[in-house]
Design a protein around this motif. Structure first.
Motif, PDB file in Angstrom:
ATOM      1  N   MET A 122      46.999  76.510  -2.620  1.00 40.12           N
ATOM      2  CA  MET A 122      47.281  75.937  -3.919  1.00 40.12           C
ATOM      3  C   MET A 122      47.252  74.409  -3.808  1.00 40.12           C
ATOM      4  O   MET A 122      47.858  73.824  -2.924  1.00 40.12           O
ATOM      5  N   THR A 123      46.568  73.765  -4.712  1.00 42.32           N
ATOM      6  CA  THR A 123      46.461  72.321  -4.724  1.00 42.32           C
ATOM      7  C   THR A 123      47.673  71.723  -5.427  1.00 42.32           C
ATOM      8  O   THR A 123      48.079  72.196  -6.491  1.00 42.32           O
ATOM      9  N   THR A 124      48.239  70.681  -4.819  1.00 39.90           N
ATOM     10  CA  THR A 124      49.375  69.997  -5.427  1.00 39.90           C
ATOM     11  C   THR A 124      48.952  68.601  -5.861  1.00 39.90           C
ATOM     12  O   THR A 124      47.972  68.049  -5.352  1.00 39.90           O
ATOM     13  N   THR A 125      49.680  68.045  -6.789  1.00 37.27           N
ATOM     14  CA  THR A 125      49.366  66.716  -7.307  1.00 37.27           C
ATOM     15  C   THR A 125      49.620  65.649  -6.252  1.00 37.27           C
ATOM     16  O   THR A 125      48.824  64.736  -6.071  1.00 37.27           O
ATOM     17  N   PHE A 126      50.741  65.764  -5.548  1.00 29.49           N
ATOM     18  CA  PHE A 126      51.153  64.758  -4.586  1.00 29.49           C
ATOM     19  C   PHE A 126      50.956  65.248  -3.156  1.00 29.49           C
ATOM     20  O   PHE A 126      51.025  66.445  -2.888  1.00 29.49           O
ATOM     21  N   THR A 127      50.785  64.304  -2.234  1.00 27.13           N
ATOM     22  CA  THR A 127      50.734  64.645  -0.817  1.00 27.13           C
ATOM     23  C   THR A 127      52.149  64.987  -0.361  1.00 27.13           C
ATOM     24  O   THR A 127      53.127  64.714  -1.071  1.00 27.13           O
ATOM     25  N   ALA A 128      52.269  65.525   0.833  1.00 22.80           N
ATOM     26  CA  ALA A 128      53.591  65.850   1.386  1.00 22.80           C
ATOM     27  C   ALA A 128      54.440  64.587   1.498  1.00 22.80           C
ATOM     28  O   ALA A 128      55.642  64.604   1.189  1.00 22.80           O
ATOM     29  N   ASP A 129      53.839  63.478   1.917  1.00 18.76           N
ATOM     30  CA  ASP A 129      54.587  62.216   2.031  1.00 18.76           C
ATOM     31  C   ASP A 129      55.071  61.736   0.666  1.00 18.76           C
ATOM     32  O   ASP A 129      56.198  61.256   0.535  1.00 18.76           O
ATOM     33  N   GLN A 130      54.234  61.862  -0.339  1.00 18.08           N
ATOM     34  CA  GLN A 130      54.632  61.437  -1.682  1.00 18.08           C
ATOM     35  C   GLN A 130      55.749  62.317  -2.224  1.00 18.08           C
ATOM     36  O   GLN A 130      56.690  61.826  -2.852  1.00 18.08           O
ATOM     37  N   GLU A 131      55.670  63.616  -1.963  1.00 13.97           N
ATOM     38  CA  GLU A 131      56.738  64.512  -2.409  1.00 13.97           C
ATOM     39  C   GLU A 131      58.034  64.212  -1.661  1.00 13.97           C
ATOM     40  O   GLU A 131      59.106  64.250  -2.248  1.00 13.97           O
ATOM     41  N   ASN A 132      57.929  63.880  -0.375  1.00 12.35           N
ATOM     42  CA  ASN A 132      59.128  63.510   0.379  1.00 12.35           C
ATOM     43  C   ASN A 132      59.757  62.243  -0.179  1.00 12.35           C
ATOM     44  O   ASN A 132      60.981  62.118  -0.234  1.00 12.35           O
TER      45      ASN A 132
END
Length: 122
Positions: free
Chosen positions: A1-11
């Motif tokens: 599933m594609t997310t809007t933000f990268t893992a770093d941005q979500e963190n």
């Protein structure tokens, strides 16, 4: 599933939400959805959020909450008995301990301290 933000941005977003919680100001689901929209817009991140309403969608919120169960979003509440009950010695002590740690860390002078709580809620 594609997310809007990268893992770093979500963190980064998670850390922001948790920082609000530490300061005894929880965010609502709408606050978080608006924050996500602003993060995407300010960083030119492609998204499918509503530009008209300037808010991320319910689907994004549900996926985000599923990926990050450590966050707790608060429901809006009236300023009533619930708030009055929250005004106790433990909460007040926590508030002043937090205020002291921030003042010591940043060495603000008295003329740089503002009551922004009133401004945020109006």
């Amino acid at each position: 599933m594609t997310t809007t933000f990268t893992a770093d941005q979500e963190n980064e977003l998670i850390n922001h939400v948790l920082d609000f919680e530490i300061r005894m100001y929880g965010l609502t689901a709408i606050d978080l959805r608006r924050l996500a929209f602003q993060l995407a817009e300010r960083n030119n991140i492609p998204h499918k959020f509503s530009r008209l309403k300037q808010i991320a969608g319910y689907d994004w919120l549900e996926g985000f909450k599923n990926r990050h169960p450590e966050i707790a979003l608060r429901a809006p509440e009236a300023t009533s008995a619930a708030r009055a009950m929250g005004f106790n010695k433990q909460v007040v002590t926590k508030f002043y301990d937090l205020l002291k740690s921030i003042l010591v860390k940043h060495t603000f002078t008295p003329h740089r301290c503002f009551n922004v709580w009133v401004l945020i809620n109006k």
